[in-house]
Motif scaffolding. Structure first.
Motif, PDB file in Angstrom:
ATOM      1  N   ARG A 247       0.798  -1.232   0.000  1.00 53.71           N
ATOM      2  CA  ARG A 247       0.000   0.000   0.000  1.00 53.71           C
ATOM      3  C   ARG A 247       0.827   1.276   0.000  1.00 53.71           C
ATOM      4  N   VAL A 248       2.133   1.174   0.268  1.00 54.84           N
ATOM      5  CA  VAL A 248       2.981   2.368   0.240  1.00 54.84           C
ATOM      6  C   VAL A 248       4.324   2.033  -0.414  1.00 54.84           C
ATOM      7  N   ARG A 249       4.905   3.041  -1.059  1.00 53.62           N
ATOM      8  CA  ARG A 249       6.253   2.901  -1.596  1.00 53.62           C
ATOM      9  C   ARG A 249       7.275   3.126  -0.486  1.00 53.62           C
ATOM     10  N   ALA A 250       8.534   2.940  -0.817  1.00 56.62           N
ATOM     11  CA  ALA A 250       9.593   3.065   0.197  1.00 56.62           C
ATOM     12  C   ALA A 250       9.623   4.444   0.826  1.00 56.62           C
ATOM     13  N   ASP A 251       9.223   5.466   0.060  1.00 55.99           N
ATOM     14  CA  ASP A 251       9.241   6.828   0.585  1.00 55.99           C
ATOM     15  C   ASP A 251       7.944   7.208   1.280  1.00 55.99           C
ATOM     16  N   GLY A 252       7.015   6.237   1.440  1.00 56.15           N
ATOM     17  CA  GLY A 252       5.759   6.492   2.125  1.00 56.15           C
ATOM     18  C   GLY A 252       4.633   6.945   1.220  1.00 56.15           C
ATOM     19  N   THR A 253       4.908   7.092  -0.077  1.00 60.69           N
ATOM     20  CA  THR A 253       3.868   7.505  -1.015  1.00 60.69           C
ATOM     21  C   THR A 253       2.803   6.419  -1.130  1.00 60.69           C
ATOM     22  N   PRO A 254       1.525   6.767  -1.055  1.00 60.36           N
ATOM     23  CA  PRO A 254       0.464   5.763  -1.147  1.00 60.36           C
ATOM     24  C   PRO A 254       0.410   5.085  -2.517  1.00 60.36           C
ATOM     25  N   ILE A 255       0.048   3.816  -2.512  1.00 58.81           N
ATOM     26  CA  ILE A 255      -0.215   3.061  -3.743  1.00 58.81           C
ATOM     27  C   ILE A 255      -1.669   2.626  -3.683  1.00 58.81           C
ATOM     28  N   LEU A 256      -2.488   3.093  -4.605  1.00 59.50           N
ATOM     29  CA  LEU A 256      -3.904   2.777  -4.598  1.00 59.50           C
ATOM     30  C   LEU A 256      -4.140   1.343  -5.065  1.00 59.50           C
ATOM     31  N   LEU A 257      -5.316   0.818  -4.765  1.00 59.58           N
ATOM     32  CA  LEU A 257      -5.615  -0.600  -4.993  1.00 59.58           C
ATOM     33  C   LEU A 257      -5.328  -1.032  -6.423  1.00 59.58           C
ATOM     34  N   ALA A 258      -5.732  -0.228  -7.399  1.00 57.68           N
ATOM     35  CA  ALA A 258      -5.558  -0.613  -8.801  1.00 57.68           C
ATOM     36  C   ALA A 258      -4.094  -0.738  -9.194  1.00 57.68           C
ATOM     37  N   ASP A 259      -3.204  -0.075  -8.472  1.00 61.29           N
ATOM     38  CA  ASP A 259      -1.778  -0.056  -8.829  1.00 61.29           C
ATOM     39  C   ASP A 259      -0.935  -0.972  -7.951  1.00 61.29           C
ATOM     40  N   GLN A 260      -1.543  -1.670  -7.019  1.00 59.34           N
ATOM     41  CA  GLN A 260      -0.760  -2.495  -6.095  1.00 59.34           C
ATOM     42  C   GLN A 260      -0.277  -3.781  -6.751  1.00 59.34           C
ATOM     43  N   ASP A 261       0.931  -4.170  -6.389  1.00 59.72           N
ATOM     44  CA  ASP A 261       1.495  -5.451  -6.817  1.00 59.72           C
ATOM     45  C   ASP A 261       0.961  -6.522  -5.866  1.00 59.72           C
ATOM     46  N   ARG A 262      -0.017  -7.281  -6.339  1.00 60.11           N
ATOM     47  CA  ARG A 262      -0.680  -8.243  -5.456  1.00 60.11           C
ATOM     48  C   ARG A 262       0.221  -9.387  -5.039  1.00 60.11           C
ATOM     49  N   ARG A 263       1.349  -9.532  -5.689  1.00 59.35           N
ATOM     50  CA  ARG A 263       2.318 -10.547  -5.245  1.00 59.35           C
ATOM     51  C   ARG A 263       2.917 -10.148  -3.898  1.00 59.35           C
ATOM     52  N   ARG A 264       2.821  -8.868  -3.549  1.00 58.66           N
ATOM     53  CA  ARG A 264       3.366  -8.397  -2.277  1.00 58.66           C
ATOM     54  C   ARG A 264       2.344  -8.484  -1.152  1.00 58.66           C
ATOM     55  N   TRP A 265       1.124  -8.858  -1.468  1.00 58.89           N
ATOM     56  CA  TRP A 265       0.156  -9.093  -0.400  1.00 58.89           C
ATOM     57  C   TRP A 265       0.610 -10.307   0.413  1.00 58.89           C
ATOM     58  N   ASP A 266       0.321 -10.281   1.694  1.00 62.03           N
ATOM     59  CA  ASP A 266       0.729 -11.362   2.599  1.00 62.03           C
ATOM     60  C   ASP A 266      -0.276 -12.508   2.470  1.00 62.03           C
ATOM     61  N   HIS A 267       0.092 -13.510   1.697  1.00 60.28           N
ATOM     62  CA  HIS A 267      -0.855 -14.593   1.419  1.00 60.28           C
ATOM     63  C   HIS A 267      -1.050 -15.519   2.617  1.00 60.28           C
ATOM     64  N   GLY A 268      -0.076 -15.555   3.499  1.00 58.67           N
ATOM     65  CA  GLY A 268      -0.280 -16.293   4.744  1.00 58.67           C
ATOM     66  C   GLY A 268      -1.339 -15.616   5.594  1.00 58.67           C
ATOM     67  N   GLN A 269      -1.308 -14.303   5.618  1.00 54.23           N
ATOM     68  CA  GLN A 269      -2.312 -13.558   6.375  1.00 54.23           C
ATOM     69  C   GLN A 269      -3.688 -13.696   5.713  1.00 54.23           C
ATOM     70  N   ILE A 270      -3.721 -13.737   4.405  1.00 53.24           N
ATOM     71  CA  ILE A 270      -4.992 -13.968   3.702  1.00 53.24           C
ATOM     72  C   ILE A 270      -5.570 -15.320   4.094  1.00 53.24           C
ATOM     73  N   ALA A 271      -4.717 -16.330   4.163  1.00 52.38           N
ATOM     74  CA  ALA A 271      -5.187 -17.663   4.560  1.00 52.38           C
ATOM     75  C   ALA A 271      -5.727 -17.644   5.985  1.00 52.38           C
ATOM     76  N   ARG A 272      -5.058 -16.936   6.887  1.00 53.78           N
ATOM     77  CA  ARG A 272      -5.548 -16.849   8.263  1.00 53.78           C
ATOM     78  C   ARG A 272      -6.889 -16.123   8.314  1.00 53.78           C
ATOM     79  N   GLY A 273      -7.033 -15.080   7.506  1.00 56.37           N
ATOM     80  CA  GLY A 273      -8.293 -14.357   7.470  1.00 56.37           C
ATOM     81  C   GLY A 273      -9.434 -15.216   6.968  1.00 56.37           C
ATOM     82  N   GLN A 274      -9.175 -15.982   5.923  1.00 54.09           N
ATOM     83  CA  GLN A 274     -10.223 -16.847   5.380  1.00 54.09           C
ATOM     84  C   GLN A 274     -10.579 -17.953   6.373  1.00 54.09           C
TER      85      GLN A 274
END
Length: 411
Positions: A247-274
């Motif tokens: 959701r943010v770049r290294a400098d803290g700039t926001p990254i909106l949903l459409a532009d996010q690299d979904r490979r960087r989402w925490d898939h272990g956390q997604i599994a825990r949520g589901q």
């Protein structure tokens, strides 16, 4: 050399709840505990610029506040065995003073106290956001679109009420948990929401705050394993927090949903949520508001891209959520989903109805969504005006930058 004032602010935001909770356990008085903690902060602001920042600032604040508590007892001529025990506990260096204390339980006790039934719901929310979230009165006021004086009055009144009622510093009996659970879950999620999208300041995210709220939600789910909404709240937080790394770049700039690299989402956390959502559903009592929101987050988590998201299902889930928990923010989010499912024209009608009703007046949410819809409809001049209006209404500098960039793109 670190800036002492910035350090104090950072330490208070990260450790303030634990410090107050530790002091409340020691004094059995939440009001006194916060007063002592604030006095320690004042001492830090006065001493650290000259003496330097201690190696463990949080432990320094806690130790100073504890000594102030002892001084208070001495002045009141109420020295007893508890005083001697605490004095002995403080005989060593302050940095290690809290190593053996049950900090997690103390913070949970603080949540339950702030949500005590002697307080009105508005007071519960304000006090919890202040004690646990470390939010200022100004930040809480912006969150709820009310004057700062109103929030200050709620907090002062809540403290006086707790003191007058002699509320003990303890988790209530299990028989009382269910009656308080709705309020507790509600304020814990508000703390998470502030961490997920900060209402003010220079940071888009406050991950420390969000992670603390998630930890509390996990504890609550463990305390109430037969309550589906407790598991559902954990599910919702896990699924939303899974996006933090993208959701943010290294400098803290926001990254909106459409532009996010979904490979960087925490898939272990997604599994825990589901898994947490599945536990809630398995209890067989139907989906409440947190479960419906978790199901919406699950749709995003499963989708490989924005375009491939099941927007029709999200619209249906928002419609269900709007029936059981009507709220203008829910309706605004439904409009966003409708725009993705069927186009911006029908969504704009929903947003305009909200505007006509005066909903979300003073919030950046409605003009920012309206600006997006107008931009998609090719109404650039109107979209520019809405984005400028939204930018003027937000107190978060990162969000303001995003909105102003969108406004500039419409020129």
């Amino acid at each position: 050399m670190a800036d002492p004032r910035r350090t104090v602010d950072a330490v208070w935001r990260i450790e303030g709840a634990r410090i107050v909770a530790t002091l409340a356990k020691m004094t059995n008085d939440v009001v006194l505990a916060e007063d002592l903690a604030q006095e320690a902060v004042v001492d830090a602001l006065r001493q650290w610029p000259e003496a330097g920042i201690p190696r463990n600032p949080g432990a320094w604040l806690t130790a100073v506040a504890k000594r102030k508590a002892i001084d208070t007892w001495r002045r009141r001529e109420r020295l007893d065995e508890r005083y001697r025990a605490m004095a002995h506990d403080l005989s060593g260096a302050g940095a290690a003073a809290d190593a053996g204390e049950s900090i997690d339980d103390d913070v949970l006790r603080l949540v339950f106290i702030a949500c005590h039934p002697v307080l009105a719901r508005e007071a519960q929310v304000a006090l919890t956001l202040r004690l646990i979230g470390g939010l200022t009165s100004e930040e809480i006021a912006r969150l709820f679109l009310v004057p700062v004086a109103t929030i200050q009055q709620r907090i002062v009144r809540a403290k006086k009420t707790l003191a007058a009622a002699g509320v003990p510093f303890e988790v209530p009996d299990p028989s009382e948990w269910r009656s308080r659970l709705g309020g507790v879950l509600g304020v814990v999620y508000l703390i998470f929401t502030e961490g997920y999208a900060a209402t003010s300041g220079d940071h888009w995210l406050r991950t420390d705050l969000a992670n603390e709220a998630l930890r509390l939600a996990r504890v609550l789910a463990g305390l109430t394993p037969r309550e589906p909404e407790a598991h559902a709240l954990v599910a919702l937080m896990e699924l939303q927090a899974s996006r933090f790394g993208a959701r943010v770049r290294a400098d803290g700039t926001p990254i909106l949903l459409a532009d996010q690299d979904r490979r960087r989402w925490d898939h272990g956390q997604i599994a825990r949520g589901q898994a947490a959502l599945a536990r809630a559903d398995a209890l067989g009592r139907g989906r409440g508001s947190y479960a419906l929101q978790a199901a919406i987050a699950q749709c995003h988590a499963r989708a490989p891209s924005v375009a491939d998201t099941d927007w029709d299902r999200i619209v249906l889930l928002y419609e269900a959520l709007g029936r059981i928990a009507p709220n203008p923010v829910v309706e605004l989010n439904r409009a966003v989903a409708v725009a993705m499912a069927t186009g911006p024209a029908s969504a704009l009608r929903i947003v305009d109805d909200l505007a006509d009703e005066g909903a979300l007046r003073g919030s950046a949410l409605l003009p920012s969504v309206r600006g997006e819809l107008l931009a998609r409809l090719g109404r650039a001049q109107e979209a520019h005006a809405e984005f400028v209006t939204a930018a003027a209404l937000t107190a978060n500098t990162r969000e303001r930058d995003v909105l102003l960039a969108k406004a500039a793109a419409q020129r």
